[in-house]
Design a protein around this motif. Structure first.
Motif, PDB file in Angstrom:
ATOM      1  N   PRO A   5       2.714   2.292  -3.834  1.00 15.04           N
ATOM      2  CA  PRO A   5       1.866   3.050  -4.766  1.00 15.04           C
ATOM      3  C   PRO A   5       1.537   4.441  -4.229  1.00 15.04           C
ATOM      4  O   PRO A   5       1.502   5.412  -4.990  1.00 15.04           O
ATOM      5  N   LEU A   6       1.334   4.532  -2.907  1.00 15.03           N
ATOM      6  CA  LEU A   6       1.036   5.842  -2.308  1.00 15.03           C
ATOM      7  C   LEU A   6       2.176   6.826  -2.596  1.00 15.03           C
ATOM      8  O   LEU A   6       1.930   7.971  -2.984  1.00 15.03           O
ATOM      9  N   ILE A  31       6.955   7.402   2.958  1.00 17.72           N
ATOM     10  CA  ILE A  31       7.904   8.507   3.119  1.00 17.72           C
ATOM     11  C   ILE A  31       9.276   8.137   2.576  1.00 17.72           C
ATOM     12  O   ILE A  31       9.912   8.919   1.858  1.00 17.72           O
ATOM     13  N   VAL A  32       9.738   6.923   2.890  1.00 19.60           N
ATOM     14  CA  VAL A  32      11.068   6.512   2.440  1.00 19.60           C
ATOM     15  C   VAL A  32      11.101   6.388   0.912  1.00 19.60           C
ATOM     16  O   VAL A  32      12.033   6.869   0.260  1.00 19.60           O
ATOM     17  N   LEU A  38       0.812  -1.212   0.000  1.00 19.08           N
ATOM     18  CA  LEU A  38       0.000   0.000   0.000  1.00 19.08           C
ATOM     19  C   LEU A  38       0.848   1.265   0.000  1.00 19.08           C
ATOM     20  O   LEU A  38       0.461   2.284  -0.582  1.00 19.08           O
ATOM     21  N   LEU A  69      -1.731  16.435   0.997  1.00 22.45           N
ATOM     22  CA  LEU A  69      -1.546  14.981   1.041  1.00 22.45           C
ATOM     23  C   LEU A  69      -0.200  14.622   1.658  1.00 22.45           C
ATOM     24  O   LEU A  69      -0.107  13.710   2.480  1.00 22.45           O
ATOM     25  N   ASP A  70       0.845  15.357   1.269  1.00 20.48           N
ATOM     26  CA  ASP A  70       2.163  15.103   1.837  1.00 20.48           C
ATOM     27  C   ASP A  70       2.134  15.225   3.358  1.00 20.48           C
ATOM     28  O   ASP A  70       2.714  14.410   4.071  1.00 20.48           O
ATOM     29  N   ARG A 102       3.469  12.225  -7.944  1.00 19.00           N
ATOM     30  CA  ARG A 102       2.828  12.801  -9.133  1.00 19.00           C
ATOM     31  C   ARG A 102       1.906  13.955  -8.787  1.00 19.00           C
ATOM     32  O   ARG A 102       1.835  14.939  -9.499  1.00 19.00           O
ATOM     33  N   LEU A 103       1.150  13.803  -7.678  1.00 16.82           N
ATOM     34  CA  LEU A 103       0.123  14.804  -7.359  1.00 16.82           C
ATOM     35  C   LEU A 103       0.738  16.095  -6.816  1.00 16.82           C
ATOM     36  O   LEU A 103       0.181  17.163  -6.977  1.00 16.82           O
ATOM     37  N   VAL A 115       0.386  12.287   5.313  1.00 19.40           N
ATOM     38  CA  VAL A 115       1.145  11.057   5.511  1.00 19.40           C
ATOM     39  C   VAL A 115       1.844  11.054   6.871  1.00 19.40           C
ATOM     40  O   VAL A 115       2.122  10.003   7.439  1.00 19.40           O
ATOM     41  N   ILE A 126       2.526   1.759   6.604  1.00 18.24           N
ATOM     42  CA  ILE A 126       2.283   2.355   5.283  1.00 18.24           C
ATOM     43  C   ILE A 126       2.936   3.733   5.195  1.00 18.24           C
ATOM     44  O   ILE A 126       3.578   4.074   4.202  1.00 18.24           O
ATOM     45  N   ALA A 127       2.793   4.520   6.268  1.00 17.78           N
ATOM     46  CA  ALA A 127       3.339   5.881   6.269  1.00 17.78           C
ATOM     47  C   ALA A 127       4.859   5.852   6.136  1.00 17.78           C
ATOM     48  O   ALA A 127       5.440   6.633   5.377  1.00 17.78           O
ATOM     49  N   PHE A 128       5.506   4.948   6.863  1.00 19.54           N
ATOM     50  CA  PHE A 128       6.972   4.882   6.814  1.00 19.54           C
ATOM     51  C   PHE A 128       7.452   4.493   5.420  1.00 19.54           C
ATOM     52  O   PHE A 128       8.376   5.102   4.883  1.00 19.54           O
ATOM     53  N   PHE A 162       4.272   6.779  -5.087  1.00 18.46           N
ATOM     54  CA  PHE A 162       4.224   7.147  -6.506  1.00 18.46           C
ATOM     55  C   PHE A 162       3.137   8.203  -6.744  1.00 18.46           C
ATOM     56  O   PHE A 162       3.347   9.176  -7.472  1.00 18.46           O
ATOM     57  N   GLY A 163       1.982   7.987  -6.126  1.00 10.79           N
ATOM     58  CA  GLY A 163       0.880   8.936  -6.284  1.00 10.79           C
ATOM     59  C   GLY A 163       1.235  10.297  -5.723  1.00 10.79           C
ATOM     60  O   GLY A 163       0.977  11.335  -6.345  1.00 10.79           O
TER      61      GLY A 163
END
Lengths: 288, 262
Positions: free
Chosen positions: B83-84, B150-151, B80, B96-97, B90-91, B100, B145-147, B86-87
């Motif tokens: 892909p986050l 971010i990495v 999860l 959103l940043d 792009r966004l 996270v 997911i957050a870690f 990558f999104g």
């Protein structure tokens, strides 16, 4: 970019949906519970009430909150007093050394908090290494009480969160460039004045970020006051735990948790509002 | 020149700080090799407690449970979180940043009661399903997911997008481009993120304590050993867990360091 916003949305939505279900909803449920009544045998009775919040103003619980804030403040101040000069030391080393020194500082942070906190029990107890060292040095006779008090909790907090103070201050110093840092740190006479008129003002965003990084996790910590406070001194974290698992008063435990989040959120928003968000994120990115 | 005195006192403070940070680790490792098992008396060097550790069936079970949880949480976090990242790349949305980072500032005790409340309401009361290792996996993946995101996002920030353009222009399919151009370049970031989540999960106590039901992970086992009667075996166990964390984190840092050098 070849693929448009639809593709991007598809990339972020699984994680965001996960957080909606497993972060927003559970925390929302805690918020809801804080307005419900406690059942006679524990559990939650779905009758709206503000009693939990009224009860949180009881001097008993305000005292716990006050003590938590005090411990978090003390931990932050001690970490700052140690962390700033340590960050300055690292920032003034040759480039090839800096990474190694930073890794040395951060590494313990990534090991088990539970285990390191247990180690402080071994070190600080009446017959522990600290007391024996004090006796050998002839500073005390018998033993001093170092464990199960406020001192032990602050020692545990500082040893855990000090790297989070050092990292953002180091990042701020590094951004100034080695020349400026050297120039400000050098020049012999009036080093103190230069420190206060040049380095501290210019690294203030880093200092603020470091203070938030130490204060926030200290305030809500559970393991450290639980093990090093020995049940004698409660903090918000241990109180929430005991309301949930021992008193079985989930609504009141939820109320305390909501109050904790509200305080942390206010702090973090204040920090973001001060426009230092970029430096904060950069520092966290470095830490991981 | 800055005074030598000033320089020396900064250096001394640095060394003292390192001693302070590593003292707990050194003390436990030293103690784990102490024949007497007591912090008060050195009874000579011995691997006795490691022998007892290996023979302890409860600890073995807890270690296995910990491994299952960490592998599950790491897998979900990578699936999860990548892909986050990558999104997010792009966004380029500041909101959103920032979002996270929210899972990272919530105190673990708040997570713990939130998960317990929600799992209890949905799974235990409605579905009659008892909490267990699976609920710890769900809980750990939530911050994992957050870690990872971010990495990996940091890695993507240094990523040369023109290589992707070139590959597509030369007629490679999107899938092939992703597998042969993008993936090899971001793989170190993904692995570093995975190692970090794995380490965090192995060491995580508070949330596991609330959401594991009757299951026991290593940190839960260590906590009960510390709270209710310390046996010297806990020192050997602690030394092993500390060693594993240090190796994994150093590996993660190495992977990330290479990216910064590139």
């Amino acid at each position: 970019m070849r693929r448009g916003r639809v593709g991007s949305a598809a990339l972020v939505s699984p994680a965001l949906l996960w957080w909606a279900g497993l972060l927003v909803l559970p925390v929302g449920l805690v918020l809801a519970y804080s307005f419900f009544e406690r059942g006679v045998y524990g559990g939650v009775v779905y009758d709206w009430t503000l009693d939990n919040y009224r009860r949180a103003w009881d001097p008993l619980y305000l005292g716990v909150l006050g003590f938590s804030v005090r411990v978090a403040l003390e931990s932050t101040v001690v970490s700052l007093l140690i962390g700033f000069p340590v960050a300055l030391f690292i920032a003034t080393r040759p480039a090839r050394w800096r990474t190694v020194l930073l890794v040395l500082v951060i590494l313990p942070f990534w090991t088990s908090l539970l285990i390191r906190t247990y180690a402080w029990i071994v070190i600080l107890n009446d017959e522990g290494i600290a007391n024996r060292a004090l006796r050998e040095l002839g500073l005390v006779e018998g033993s001093v009480r170092l464990l199960y008090n406020e001192f032990a909790i602050v020692v545990g907090m500082v040893s855990t969160y000090l790297p989070l103070m050092i990292l953002p201050i180091y990042a701020a110093l590094e951004r100034l460039g080695p020349e400026l840092v050297e120039a400000a740190a050098d020049l012999g006479a009036n080093a103190w004045k230069r420190l206060w008129t040049v380095l501290v003002p210019l690294t203030l965003p880093g200092i603020a970020a470091g203070c938030i990084f130490v204060f926030v996790p200290s305030l809500g910590n559970f393991i450290i006051p639980d093990l090093l406070g020995g049940g004698r001194r409660q903090m918000v974290g241990t109180l929430v735990q005991s309301q949930f698992l021992e008193a079985r008063d989930w609504p009141f435990g939820a109320t305390l948790a909501v109050s904790l989040i509200a305080m942390l959120l206010a702090l973090v928003l204040m920090q973001a509002w001060l426009g230092k968000r970029s430096s904060r994120e950069e520092a966290v990115t470095r830490a991981v | 020149m800055r005074s030598r005195g000033g320089e020396l006192s900064l250096g001394a403070l640095f060394v003292g700080t390192l001693a302070f940070l590593y003292l707990p680790i050194a003390v436990l490792v030293g103690l784990s090799f102490n024949e007497s098992g007591l912090p008060t008396a050195w009874g000579g060097f011995s691997t006795r407690w490691y022998g007892e550790l290996v023979r302890d069936e409860e600890i073995k079970d807890a270690a296995l449970a910990t491994l299952v949880v960490a592998l599950g949480a790491t897998t979900l976090s990578v699936l999860l979180g990548t892909p986050l990242a990558f999104g997010l790349d792009r966004l380029r949305s500041r909101t959103l940043d920032g979002l996270v980072f929210v899972p990272m500032i919530i105190p673990d005790i708040v997570y713990a009661i939130a998960f317990l409340s929600a799992f209890n309401l949905v799974f235990t009361q409605k579905l009659g399903q008892q909490l267990g290792l699976w609920s710890v996996v769900l809980a750990h993946a939530t911050f994992g997911i957050a870690f990872v995101a971010i990495v990996v996002a940091t890695r993507l920030a240094h990523f040369d997008h023109s290589t992707v353009e070139a590959s597509l222009d030369l007629g490679a399919s999107e899938l092939r481009t992703f597998l042969e151009v993008t993936l090899p370049q971001i793989a170190p970031g993904v692995i570093a993120g995975a190692l970090i989540v794995f380490t965090l999960s192995v060491d995580e106590f508070v949330i596991a304590f609330f959401t594991a039901g009757i299951e026991v992970t290593l940190p839960i086992k260590i906590y009960s050993m510390v709270r209710f009667g310390v046996t010297p075996v806990v020192n050997a166990l602690a030394a092993v867990v500390l060693g594993v964390s240090i190796v994994l984190v150093l590996a993660a840092m190495r992977l990330r360091g290479r990216e910064e050098a590139a």
